[in-house]
Design a protein around this motif. Structure first.
Motif, PDB file in Angstrom:
ATOM      1  N   ALA A   1       2.031   6.417  -7.047  1.00 25.89           N
ATOM      2  CA  ALA A   1       0.945   7.282  -7.520  1.00 25.89           C
ATOM      3  C   ALA A   1       1.327   8.752  -7.396  1.00 25.89           C
ATOM      4  O   ALA A   1       1.110   9.541  -8.321  1.00 25.89           O
ATOM      5  CB  ALA A   1      -0.337   6.989  -6.746  1.00 25.89           C
ATOM      6  N   VAL A   2       1.913   9.120  -6.269  1.00 27.70           N
ATOM      7  CA  VAL A   2       2.339  10.507  -6.073  1.00 27.70           C
ATOM      8  C   VAL A   2       3.421  10.877  -7.091  1.00 27.70           C
ATOM      9  O   VAL A   2       3.399  11.946  -7.685  1.00 27.70           O
ATOM     10  CB  VAL A   2       2.821  10.738  -4.618  1.00 27.70           C
ATOM     11  CG1 VAL A   2       3.519  12.067  -4.470  1.00 27.70           C
ATOM     12  CG2 VAL A   2       1.650  10.633  -3.660  1.00 27.70           C
TER      13      VAL A   2
ATOM     14  N   ALA B   1       0.832  -1.209   0.000  1.00 26.11           N
ATOM     15  CA  ALA B   1       0.000   0.000   0.000  1.00 26.11           C
ATOM     16  C   ALA B   1       0.869   1.262   0.000  1.00 26.11           C
ATOM     17  O   ALA B   1       0.598   2.208  -0.748  1.00 26.11           O
ATOM     18  CB  ALA B   1      -0.939  -0.009   1.205  1.00 26.11           C
ATOM     19  N   LEU B   2       1.914   1.279   0.823  1.00 20.62           N
ATOM     20  CA  LEU B   2       2.809   2.431   0.852  1.00 20.62           C
ATOM     21  C   LEU B   2       3.494   2.619  -0.497  1.00 20.62           C
ATOM     22  O   LEU B   2       3.596   3.739  -1.001  1.00 20.62           O
ATOM     23  CB  LEU B   2       3.849   2.268   1.963  1.00 20.62           C
ATOM     24  CG  LEU B   2       4.894   3.385   2.078  1.00 20.62           C
ATOM     25  CD1 LEU B   2       4.223   4.735   2.327  1.00 20.62           C
ATOM     26  CD2 LEU B   2       5.891   3.052   3.190  1.00 20.62           C
TER      27      LEU B   2
ATOM     28  N   VAL C   1       1.132   4.181  -2.974  1.00 20.57           N
ATOM     29  CA  VAL C   1       0.984   5.619  -2.739  1.00 20.57           C
ATOM     30  C   VAL C   1       2.197   6.375  -3.271  1.00 20.57           C
ATOM     31  O   VAL C   1       2.059   7.410  -3.940  1.00 20.57           O
ATOM     32  CB  VAL C   1       0.769   5.908  -1.229  1.00 20.57           C
ATOM     33  CG1 VAL C   1       0.884   7.390  -0.924  1.00 20.57           C
ATOM     34  CG2 VAL C   1      -0.578   5.359  -0.780  1.00 20.57           C
TER      35      VAL C   1
END
Length: 106
Positions: free
Chosen positions: A99-100, A92-93, A96
């Protein structure tokens, strides 16, 4: 573009975290937690930059210095797996982070 997003934000984190945190860190920390951190962090950082060494039909080992920029992220992902429970927390990290990075590059 949609396929790129799926690959970068979903598939790559699942594959990379399973390989580098789940398999590499998981198996090496049985011998030593420090060894697990070092192996997982360094091997992942080198994995992220190795292809640049062989670009443009030349071999340029100076590109290996780029692995330094991946060390903090790799260390954070390893720590997340070590302290966060299942493999899904670093996945999950990683999703993120990717995606960023993707949004910032657009």
């Amino acid at each position: 573009p949609a396929a790129t997003v799926v690959i970068l934000v979903v598939l790559m984190p699942v594959v990379e975290e399973t390989l580098f945190r789940g398999l590499l860190f998981g198996s090496s920390r049985r011998y030593s937690r420090a060894l697990g951190y070092v192996l997982s962090t360094l091997v992942y950082a080198l994995y992220c930059v190795w292809q640049f060494v062989f670009t443009y039909g030349q071999v340029d080992f100076r590109y290996l210095l780029l692995f330094i920029q991946y060390l903090p992220m790799s260390l954070a992902l390893t720590w997340c797996y070590d302290n966060g429970g299942p493999i899904w927390s670093p996945i999950a990290l990683h999703m993120v982070i990717n995606a960023v990075s993707l949004v910032r590059s657009l």
